[in-house]
Design an enzyme around this catalytic site. Sequence first.
Site, PDB file in Angstrom:
ATOM      1  N   LYS A 130       0.804  -1.216   0.000  1.00  0.00           N
ATOM      2  CA  LYS A 130       0.000   0.000   0.000  1.00  0.00           C
ATOM      3  C   LYS A 130       0.841   1.273   0.000  1.00  0.00           C
ATOM      4  O   LYS A 130       0.469   2.262  -0.619  1.00  0.00           O
ATOM      5  CB  LYS A 130      -0.900   0.009   1.225  1.00  0.00           C
ATOM      6  CG  LYS A 130      -1.902  -1.108   1.259  1.00  0.00           C
ATOM      7  CD  LYS A 130      -2.757  -0.891   2.492  1.00  0.00           C
ATOM      8  CE  LYS A 130      -3.731  -1.999   2.720  1.00  0.00           C
ATOM      9  NZ  LYS A 130      -4.616  -1.642   3.843  1.00  0.00           N
ATOM     10  N   GLY A 174      -9.170  -5.400   6.676  1.00  0.00           N
ATOM     11  CA  GLY A 174      -9.455  -4.441   7.752  1.00  0.00           C
ATOM     12  C   GLY A 174      -8.498  -4.541   8.931  1.00  0.00           C
ATOM     13  O   GLY A 174      -8.635  -3.809   9.904  1.00  0.00           O
ATOM     14  N   GLU A 178      -5.982   2.282  -1.804  1.00  0.00           N
ATOM     15  CA  GLU A 178      -5.179   1.100  -2.144  1.00  0.00           C
ATOM     16  C   GLU A 178      -5.740   0.456  -3.396  1.00  0.00           C
ATOM     17  O   GLU A 178      -6.852   0.749  -3.814  1.00  0.00           O
ATOM     18  CB  GLU A 178      -5.184   0.071  -0.989  1.00  0.00           C
ATOM     19  CG  GLU A 178      -6.534  -0.575  -0.739  1.00  0.00           C
ATOM     20  CD  GLU A 178      -6.432  -1.933  -0.033  1.00  0.00           C
ATOM     21  OE1 GLU A 178      -5.375  -2.588  -0.092  1.00  0.00           O
ATOM     22  OE2 GLU A 178      -7.437  -2.353   0.555  1.00  0.00           O
ATOM     23  N   ARG A 222      -6.793  -8.378  -7.307  1.00  0.00           N
ATOM     24  CA  ARG A 222      -7.445  -9.699  -7.329  1.00  0.00           C
ATOM     25  C   ARG A 222      -8.942  -9.503  -7.530  1.00  0.00           C
ATOM     26  O   ARG A 222      -9.417  -8.377  -7.535  1.00  0.00           O
ATOM     27  CB  ARG A 222      -7.226 -10.369  -5.967  1.00  0.00           C
ATOM     28  CG  ARG A 222      -7.695  -9.441  -4.827  1.00  0.00           C
ATOM     29  CD  ARG A 222      -7.687 -10.095  -3.484  1.00  0.00           C
ATOM     30  NE  ARG A 222      -7.813  -9.146  -2.393  1.00  0.00           N
ATOM     31  CZ  ARG A 222      -8.962  -8.663  -1.932  1.00  0.00           C
ATOM     32  NH1 ARG A 222     -10.114  -9.042  -2.477  1.00  0.00           N
ATOM     33  NH2 ARG A 222      -8.986  -7.804  -0.927  1.00  0.00           N
ATOM     34  N   ARG A 236     -23.192  -9.610   3.026  1.00  0.00           N
ATOM     35  CA  ARG A 236     -22.306 -10.714   3.412  1.00  0.00           C
ATOM     36  C   ARG A 236     -22.931 -11.452   4.598  1.00  0.00           C
ATOM     37  O   ARG A 236     -23.097 -10.857   5.670  1.00  0.00           O
ATOM     38  CB  ARG A 236     -20.935 -10.192   3.823  1.00  0.00           C
ATOM     39  CG  ARG A 236     -20.186  -9.451   2.719  1.00  0.00           C
ATOM     40  CD  ARG A 236     -18.753  -9.162   3.163  1.00  0.00           C
ATOM     41  NE  ARG A 236     -18.056  -8.355   2.164  1.00  0.00           N
ATOM     42  CZ  ARG A 236     -16.735  -8.239   2.084  1.00  0.00           C
ATOM     43  NH1 ARG A 236     -15.962  -8.875   2.960  1.00  0.00           N
ATOM     44  NH2 ARG A 236     -16.175  -7.497   1.155  1.00  0.00           N
TER      45      ARG A 236
HETATM   46  P1  ADP Z   1      -7.710  -3.146   3.837  1.00  0.00           P
HETATM   47  O1  ADP Z   1      -6.492  -3.470   3.043  1.00  0.00           O
HETATM   48  O2  ADP Z   1      -7.788  -3.867   5.101  1.00  0.00           O
HETATM   49  O3  ADP Z   1      -8.937  -3.198   3.003  1.00  0.00           O
HETATM   50  P2  ADP Z   1      -7.799  -0.254   3.562  1.00  0.00           P
HETATM   51  O4  ADP Z   1      -6.558   0.547   3.517  1.00  0.00           O
HETATM   52  O5  ADP Z   1      -8.500  -0.492   2.283  1.00  0.00           O
HETATM   53  O6  ADP Z   1      -7.486  -1.630   4.279  1.00  0.00           O
HETATM   54  O7  ADP Z   1      -8.808   0.403   4.609  1.00  0.00           O
HETATM   55  C1  ADP Z   1      -9.941  -0.290   5.065  1.00  0.00           C
HETATM   56  C2  ADP Z   1     -10.982   0.712   5.552  1.00  0.00           C
HETATM   57  O8  ADP Z   1     -10.473   1.498   6.621  1.00  0.00           O
HETATM   58  C3  ADP Z   1     -11.443   1.714   4.514  1.00  0.00           C
HETATM   59  O9  ADP Z   1     -12.458   1.213   3.677  1.00  0.00           O
HETATM   60  C4  ADP Z   1     -11.904   2.873   5.371  1.00  0.00           C
HETATM   61  O10 ADP Z   1     -13.217   2.695   5.847  1.00  0.00           O
HETATM   62  C5  ADP Z   1     -10.936   2.832   6.534  1.00  0.00           C
HETATM   63  N1  ADP Z   1      -9.793   3.731   6.262  1.00  0.00           N
HETATM   64  C6  ADP Z   1      -8.620   3.393   5.730  1.00  0.00           C
HETATM   65  N2  ADP Z   1      -7.798   4.447   5.579  1.00  0.00           N
HETATM   66  C7  ADP Z   1      -8.485   5.512   6.042  1.00  0.00           C
HETATM   67  C8  ADP Z   1      -8.187   6.910   6.197  1.00  0.00           C
HETATM   68  N3  ADP Z   1      -7.000   7.419   5.828  1.00  0.00           N
HETATM   69  N4  ADP Z   1      -9.139   7.722   6.724  1.00  0.00           N
HETATM   70  C9  ADP Z   1     -10.321   7.216   7.122  1.00  0.00           C
HETATM   71  N5  ADP Z   1     -10.669   5.932   7.011  1.00  0.00           N
HETATM   72  C10 ADP Z   1      -9.767   5.062   6.486  1.00  0.00           C
HETATM   73  P1  ADP Z   2     -12.624  -7.308  -0.503  1.00  0.00           P
HETATM   74  O1  ADP Z   2     -11.513  -6.320  -0.523  1.00  0.00           O
HETATM   75  O2  ADP Z   2     -12.680  -8.233  -1.640  1.00  0.00           O
HETATM   76  O3  ADP Z   2     -13.919  -6.688  -0.185  1.00  0.00           O
HETATM   77  P2  ADP Z   2     -11.936  -8.279   2.117  1.00  0.00           P
HETATM   78  O4  ADP Z   2     -11.034  -7.168   2.485  1.00  0.00           O
HETATM   79  O5  ADP Z   2     -13.181  -8.477   2.895  1.00  0.00           O
HETATM   80  O6  ADP Z   2     -12.293  -8.311   0.614  1.00  0.00           O
HETATM   81  O7  ADP Z   2     -11.073  -9.622   2.131  1.00  0.00           O
HETATM   82  C1  ADP Z   2     -11.535 -10.788   1.507  1.00  0.00           C
HETATM   83  C2  ADP Z   2     -10.972 -11.963   2.216  1.00  0.00           C
HETATM   84  O8  ADP Z   2      -9.584 -11.992   2.106  1.00  0.00           O
HETATM   85  C3  ADP Z   2     -11.252 -11.990   3.702  1.00  0.00           C
HETATM   86  O9  ADP Z   2     -11.373 -13.337   4.067  1.00  0.00           O
HETATM   87  C4  ADP Z   2     -10.018 -11.361   4.313  1.00  0.00           C
HETATM   88  O10 ADP Z   2      -9.850 -11.787   5.638  1.00  0.00           O
HETATM   89  C5  ADP Z   2      -8.953 -11.880   3.375  1.00  0.00           C
HETATM   90  N1  ADP Z   2      -7.845 -10.955   3.162  1.00  0.00           N
HETATM   91  C6  ADP Z   2      -7.869  -9.795   2.463  1.00  0.00           C
HETATM   92  N2  ADP Z   2      -6.653  -9.240   2.399  1.00  0.00           N
HETATM   93  C7  ADP Z   2      -5.831 -10.046   3.084  1.00  0.00           C
HETATM   94  C8  ADP Z   2      -4.423 -10.033   3.382  1.00  0.00           C
HETATM   95  N3  ADP Z   2      -3.609  -9.050   2.966  1.00  0.00           N
HETATM   96  N4  ADP Z   2      -3.933 -11.048   4.112  1.00  0.00           N
HETATM   97  C9  ADP Z   2      -4.730 -12.022   4.537  1.00  0.00           C
HETATM   98  N5  ADP Z   2      -6.041 -12.108   4.278  1.00  0.00           N
HETATM   99  C10 ADP Z   2      -6.583 -11.136   3.574  1.00  0.00           C
HETATM  100 MG    MG Z   3      -9.224  -2.106   1.301  1.00  0.00          MG
END
Ligand code: ADP
Ligand code: ADP
Ligand code: MG
Length: 446
Positions: free
Chosen positions: A116, A165, A288, A292, A338
């Site tokens: 990221k 998350g 990000e 996939r 979900r």
């Molecule tokens: P993941 O890889 O776990 O999906 P993300 O970086 O996409 O993580 O962030 C997951 C969620 O966390 C976002 O959809 C948003 O709701 C919250 N989030 C992430 N970064 C920020 C930010 N800079 N400010 C506010 N909310 C955030």
């Molecule tokens: P999407 O971004 O497709 O909405 P999620 O963030 O909910 O999906 O992740 C989809 C699945 O993949 C979940 O089971 C989550 O726990 C897993 N997952 C996502 N990113 C990662 C990661 N970087 N490492 C491990 N598991 C991950």
């Molecule tokens: Mg995300």
Amino acid sequence: MLKKVLIANRGEIAVRIIRACKELNIKTVAIYSEADKDALHTKLADEAVCVGPAISSKSYLNIQNILEAACTTNCDSVHPGFGFLSESASFAKMCEESNLKFIGPSYNVIDLMGNKSNSKQLMKEAKVPVVPGSNGCIEDVKDAIKCAKEIGYPVLLKASSGGGGKGIRRVDFESEMENAFNLVKQEAKVSFNDDSIYMEKFIVNPRHVEVQVLADEFGNVVHLGERDCTVQRRNQKVLEESPSMILNEELRSKMGKAAIRAVKASNYTNAGTIEFLVDKDKNFYFMEMNTRIQVEHPVTEWVTGVDILKEQIRIASGEKLKFSQRDINIKGHSIECRINAENPDKNFRPCPGKISELNLPGGNGVRVDTAVYSGYTIPPVYDSMIAKIIVHGEDRAEAIAKMKRALEECVIEGIDTNIDFLFKILTNKKFIENDYDTSFIEKELK
Ligand code: ADP
Ligand code: ADP
Ligand code: MG
């Protein structure tokens, strides 16, 4: 066209991939752990190979065994699904080295965009607006405090390799920094085997809007509009929809173009998703890229009529996209819920076990993607998402009405689920009036 695909995953996404392959006349090989020998994906695939014990590090993450399974069954390709190895650049590389086409982008692109912090640097260069934050990684607490002063509190500390998350922590004051820094670093190490972390400004009350893209191996790129995934619990998506009700045509086109710039700048191929945050003033920021297929891809499939799984396979087979941006029209409104095996009254504690009775919803405008069946025992070792209910209506109001009646029809006995909780979202005034942000569940459904 590819001839035989190994599906390196389990659950509903493995079933989804097998179905797409069948419709394309492609043979399938499922892999399974000892806990999954009765799982639906092993029954639907043409062949199934056990790759190890229940614990995923020894089965669904066991690269050696998975590659061996693919080679001994004469597969020509591997579909990674989501989670597990889907964003592992080294797995994608080892597939290619074993003469297996990895159905996704090339490993160096996964390496670049899967991190990221690195991907944000590239996006800045491509003139895609990014969430303000650190230039690359944060090395130590001193560095973190200095950076937060420049950005302004509150800030988020985030694991560079994070996902699902996890590995995200909010810091409101300098006095909290040292503790938060150590916690995120530790979580990042344990969960993602990479303890590098970066910092972002905390965007207050944003909407999560992401753009689905498809890119073939000849430089053609098309976006399939957006999904609104603002309804989240602890940064994890709960309900998703398309189109997003906060975009007008102008903003949709601007975000679509930014997503295409992101794809071109990274030489991205296959299906991918660019995640943005949109603030109250409708500024959007790259957060990000997910390199996939995503959990919520069906809502896009329904409003565009494009089968994203089949497109992934066609692109990996070396075909050109058969449509251009002009051919993509958004029709109606789609919502996905979900369904998780968890108990919302007990802090969403996972609730695996045997499904004694099952009645899944159906009828006009309802799709269910799942791998559970009556009598199936959900193992305790994997993700608690057991099904996705997707609906399509003429407009958002009709989609909400359809989802409510679909949830009412849905009977899952023997385990706890979040169905009642989802129903509460759909009947919430703020949700119905589109007056909410990512803090919705925390504020409204306590
Ligand atoms: P993941 O890889 O776990 O999906 P993300 O970086 O996409 O993580 O962030 C997951 C969620 O966390 C976002 O959809 C948003 O709701 C919250 N989030 C992430 N970064 C920020 C930010 N800079 N400010 C506010 N909310 C955030
Ligand atoms: P999407 O971004 O497709 O909405 P999620 O963030 O909910 O999906 O992740 C989809 C699945 O993949 C979940 O089971 C989550 O726990 C897993 N997952 C996502 N990113 C990662 C990661 N970087 N490492 C491990 N598991 C991950
Ligand atoms: Mg995300």
